[in-house]
Design a protein around this motif. Structure first.
Motif, PDB file in Angstrom:
ATOM      1  N   GLU A  63      -0.145   9.026  -1.928  1.00 32.81           N
ATOM      2  CA  GLU A  63      -0.726   9.720  -0.774  1.00 32.81           C
ATOM      3  C   GLU A  63       0.049  10.979  -0.430  1.00 32.81           C
ATOM      4  O   GLU A  63      -0.531  11.967   0.015  1.00 32.81           O
ATOM      5  CB  GLU A  63      -0.799   8.769   0.425  1.00 32.81           C
ATOM      6  CG  GLU A  63      -1.889   7.717   0.232  1.00 32.81           C
ATOM      7  CD  GLU A  63      -2.047   6.774   1.410  1.00 32.81           C
ATOM      8  OE1 GLU A  63      -1.086   6.643   2.192  1.00 32.81           O
ATOM      9  OE2 GLU A  63      -3.132   6.170   1.529  1.00 32.81           O
ATOM     10  N   ILE A 116       1.519   3.457  -3.281  1.00 31.52           N
ATOM     11  CA  ILE A 116       0.572   4.059  -2.340  1.00 31.52           C
ATOM     12  C   ILE A 116       1.207   5.223  -1.607  1.00 31.52           C
ATOM     13  O   ILE A 116       0.630   6.305  -1.489  1.00 31.52           O
ATOM     14  CB  ILE A 116       0.083   3.008  -1.319  1.00 31.52           C
ATOM     15  CG1 ILE A 116      -0.805   1.986  -2.025  1.00 31.52           C
ATOM     16  CG2 ILE A 116      -0.663   3.673  -0.184  1.00 31.52           C
ATOM     17  CD1 ILE A 116      -1.358   0.945  -1.081  1.00 31.52           C
ATOM     18  N   VAL A 117       2.415   4.988  -1.125  1.00 29.40           N
ATOM     19  CA  VAL A 117       3.109   6.048  -0.383  1.00 29.40           C
ATOM     20  C   VAL A 117       3.283   7.281  -1.256  1.00 29.40           C
ATOM     21  O   VAL A 117       2.995   8.409  -0.840  1.00 29.40           O
ATOM     22  CB  VAL A 117       4.486   5.549   0.109  1.00 29.40           C
ATOM     23  CG1 VAL A 117       5.309   6.700   0.666  1.00 29.40           C
ATOM     24  CG2 VAL A 117       4.301   4.459   1.156  1.00 29.40           C
ATOM     25  N   GLU A 155      -4.332  -4.449   1.756  1.00 26.48           N
ATOM     26  CA  GLU A 155      -3.178  -4.575   2.656  1.00 26.48           C
ATOM     27  C   GLU A 155      -3.633  -4.938   4.074  1.00 26.48           C
ATOM     28  O   GLU A 155      -3.047  -5.793   4.742  1.00 26.48           O
ATOM     29  CB  GLU A 155      -2.406  -3.245   2.677  1.00 26.48           C
ATOM     30  CG  GLU A 155      -1.279  -3.151   3.685  1.00 26.48           C
ATOM     31  CD  GLU A 155       0.043  -3.640   3.097  1.00 26.48           C
ATOM     32  OE1 GLU A 155       0.004  -4.494   2.211  1.00 26.48           O
ATOM     33  OE2 GLU A 155       1.092  -3.145   3.538  1.00 26.48           O
ATOM     34  N   GLU A 156      -4.731  -4.331   4.505  1.00 27.31           N
ATOM     35  CA  GLU A 156      -5.235  -4.594   5.860  1.00 27.31           C
ATOM     36  C   GLU A 156      -5.913  -5.951   5.969  1.00 27.31           C
ATOM     37  O   GLU A 156      -5.755  -6.669   6.955  1.00 27.31           O
ATOM     38  CB  GLU A 156      -6.251  -3.512   6.261  1.00 27.31           C
ATOM     39  CG  GLU A 156      -5.632  -2.176   6.612  1.00 27.31           C
ATOM     40  CD  GLU A 156      -6.704  -1.091   6.734  1.00 27.31           C
ATOM     41  OE1 GLU A 156      -7.904  -1.452   6.772  1.00 27.31           O
ATOM     42  OE2 GLU A 156      -6.344   0.100   6.776  1.00 27.31           O
ATOM     43  N   LEU A 188      -6.486  -0.558  -2.396  1.00 25.21           N
ATOM     44  CA  LEU A 188      -5.195  -1.196  -2.135  1.00 25.21           C
ATOM     45  C   LEU A 188      -4.894  -1.210  -0.645  1.00 25.21           C
ATOM     46  O   LEU A 188      -4.414  -2.210  -0.100  1.00 25.21           O
ATOM     47  CB  LEU A 188      -4.069  -0.472  -2.899  1.00 25.21           C
ATOM     48  CG  LEU A 188      -4.063  -0.649  -4.419  1.00 25.21           C
ATOM     49  CD1 LEU A 188      -2.913   0.123  -5.043  1.00 25.21           C
ATOM     50  CD2 LEU A 188      -3.980  -2.121  -4.801  1.00 25.21           C
ATOM     51  N   ASN A 189      -5.192  -0.116   0.022  1.00 22.16           N
ATOM     52  CA  ASN A 189      -4.979  -0.073   1.470  1.00 22.16           C
ATOM     53  C   ASN A 189      -5.833  -1.120   2.177  1.00 22.16           C
ATOM     54  O   ASN A 189      -5.381  -1.772   3.120  1.00 22.16           O
ATOM     55  CB  ASN A 189      -5.293   1.327   2.016  1.00 22.16           C
ATOM     56  CG  ASN A 189      -4.100   2.257   1.922  1.00 22.16           C
ATOM     57  OD1 ASN A 189      -2.961   1.848   2.140  1.00 22.16           O
ATOM     58  ND2 ASN A 189      -4.348   3.508   1.590  1.00 22.16           N
ATOM     59  N   ALA A 190      -7.059  -1.250   1.730  1.00 23.93           N
ATOM     60  CA  ALA A 190      -7.942  -2.232   2.363  1.00 23.93           C
ATOM     61  C   ALA A 190      -7.438  -3.650   2.123  1.00 23.93           C
ATOM     62  O   ALA A 190      -7.526  -4.514   3.010  1.00 23.93           O
ATOM     63  CB  ALA A 190      -9.369  -2.077   1.828  1.00 23.93           C
ATOM     64  N   ARG A 238       3.189  -1.075  -2.569  1.00 20.03           N
ATOM     65  CA  ARG A 238       3.240  -0.244  -1.365  1.00 20.03           C
ATOM     66  C   ARG A 238       3.928   1.081  -1.636  1.00 20.03           C
ATOM     67  O   ARG A 238       3.503   2.125  -1.141  1.00 20.03           O
ATOM     68  CB  ARG A 238       3.951  -1.000  -0.238  1.00 20.03           C
ATOM     69  CG  ARG A 238       3.012  -1.934   0.530  1.00 20.03           C
ATOM     70  CD  ARG A 238       3.697  -2.523   1.757  1.00 20.03           C
ATOM     71  NE  ARG A 238       4.625  -3.589   1.373  1.00 20.03           N
ATOM     72  CZ  ARG A 238       4.302  -4.870   1.324  1.00 20.03           C
ATOM     73  NH1 ARG A 238       3.089  -5.253   1.652  1.00 20.03           N
ATOM     74  NH2 ARG A 238       5.185  -5.770   0.962  1.00 20.03           N
ATOM     75  N   VAL A 262      -6.446   3.577  -4.524  1.00 23.32           N
ATOM     76  CA  VAL A 262      -5.536   3.566  -3.384  1.00 23.32           C
ATOM     77  C   VAL A 262      -6.281   3.117  -2.130  1.00 23.32           C
ATOM     78  O   VAL A 262      -5.762   2.351  -1.322  1.00 23.32           O
ATOM     79  CB  VAL A 262      -4.897   4.954  -3.178  1.00 23.32           C
ATOM     80  CG1 VAL A 262      -4.253   5.061  -1.806  1.00 23.32           C
ATOM     81  CG2 VAL A 262      -3.857   5.210  -4.260  1.00 23.32           C
ATOM     82  N   ARG A 263      -7.509   3.577  -1.993  1.00 27.68           N
ATOM     83  CA  ARG A 263      -8.307   3.145  -0.849  1.00 27.68           C
ATOM     84  C   ARG A 263      -8.460   1.630  -0.869  1.00 27.68           C
ATOM     85  O   ARG A 263      -8.329   0.954   0.151  1.00 27.68           O
ATOM     86  CB  ARG A 263      -9.681   3.826  -0.899  1.00 27.68           C
ATOM     87  CG  ARG A 263     -10.144   4.308   0.449  1.00 27.68           C
ATOM     88  CD  ARG A 263     -11.541   4.903   0.466  1.00 27.68           C
ATOM     89  NE  ARG A 263     -12.116   5.210  -0.826  1.00 27.68           N
ATOM     90  CZ  ARG A 263     -12.349   6.446  -1.267  1.00 27.68           C
ATOM     91  NH1 ARG A 263     -12.029   7.468  -0.517  1.00 27.68           N
ATOM     92  NH2 ARG A 263     -12.910   6.653  -2.438  1.00 27.68           N
TER      93      ARG A 263
END
Lengths: 117, 117
Positions: free
Chosen positions: B92, B88-89, B31-32, B27-29, B85, B24-25
């Motif tokens: 988390e 991820i939601v 996304e950014e 995937l977030n990165a 997405r 997840v970390r």
DNA sequence: AGGCGTTATATTTGTTTGGAAATAGCGTTT
DNA sequence: AAACGCTATTTCCAAACAAATATAACGCCT
């Protein structure tokens, strides 16, 4: 096709792992078998691995968890201390509660069943 | 001297790991950063490791999670799908709730503070 | 004294994991 | 056509981890 949620819970002390699922299983086997080697055999684990785990437990705990004796009538053995038994009880309670809680959580999170259509 | 309770939660699908904290970390990165290599760099992770993780995610998921493109104006990139997405939601939320719950649990379990006297 | 069953520890061997680097492919831009 | 920056993949090497084996120590028992 279903999603499964899994979890692991463990207890740390001074930033070292004290107890996890595997260690608790081993401690329970020791309680039943009265010896580390028998406990390892029952769990299909090598003696060395079992010994390493218990060594880690005893080193991170501030009170003895397992007391072992060498030699004697039947070669020796390993026993849990009352503290060790209380740790098992605490861990299993937390672990079970966490598991139940997650099961509830899943039900309230519909997006985990994101459409596959 | 204090006990700490730690936990890990992950989602499996067809007995394969789909999402965990590390994924997840990452995937977030993505996304950014909009790219796998930049995401890896930001997280101090090798490109290979990042690629292996995403590959595992895409292989276990039944719907695309990350879509990557090769070539083009800035060489290519990687983007999350809406499904990604939503995963991820969901993750988390579950993870945070589990953490909060465990914190509450500790308070109601005095035996975890077994006397050291 | 010697056997037994256990704990304790070292040594070796094999397997898995992870990082670094090299190579190739791609599509836009110049 | 060449340059660029990314994805994709292979190869090689080292480190971490795990299993198997071997050895020693110990204390009761016969």
């Amino acid at each position: 096709m279903t999603y499964k949620i899994k979890s692991r819970v463990w207890i740390e002390i001074d930033d070292k792992v004290l107890l996890g699922e595997g260690r608790v299983r081993l401690l329970n086997a020791i309680e039943e078998q009265g010896s580390l080697s028998k406990a390892a055999k029952v769990l299909g684990m090598s003696y060395k691995k079992a010994w390493t785990l218990i060594d880690a437990v005893n080193k991170s705990a501030h009170e003895p968890v397992v007391i072992s004796s060498i030699g004697g009538r039947d070669g020796g053995g390993a026993k849990l201390t009352p503290y060790g038994r209380s740790l098992i009880v605490a861990f299993e309670k937390i672990n079970k509660n966490c598991w139940n809680y997650l099961n509830e959580q899943v039900k309230s999170l519909p997006m985990i069943k994101y459409p596959t259509e």
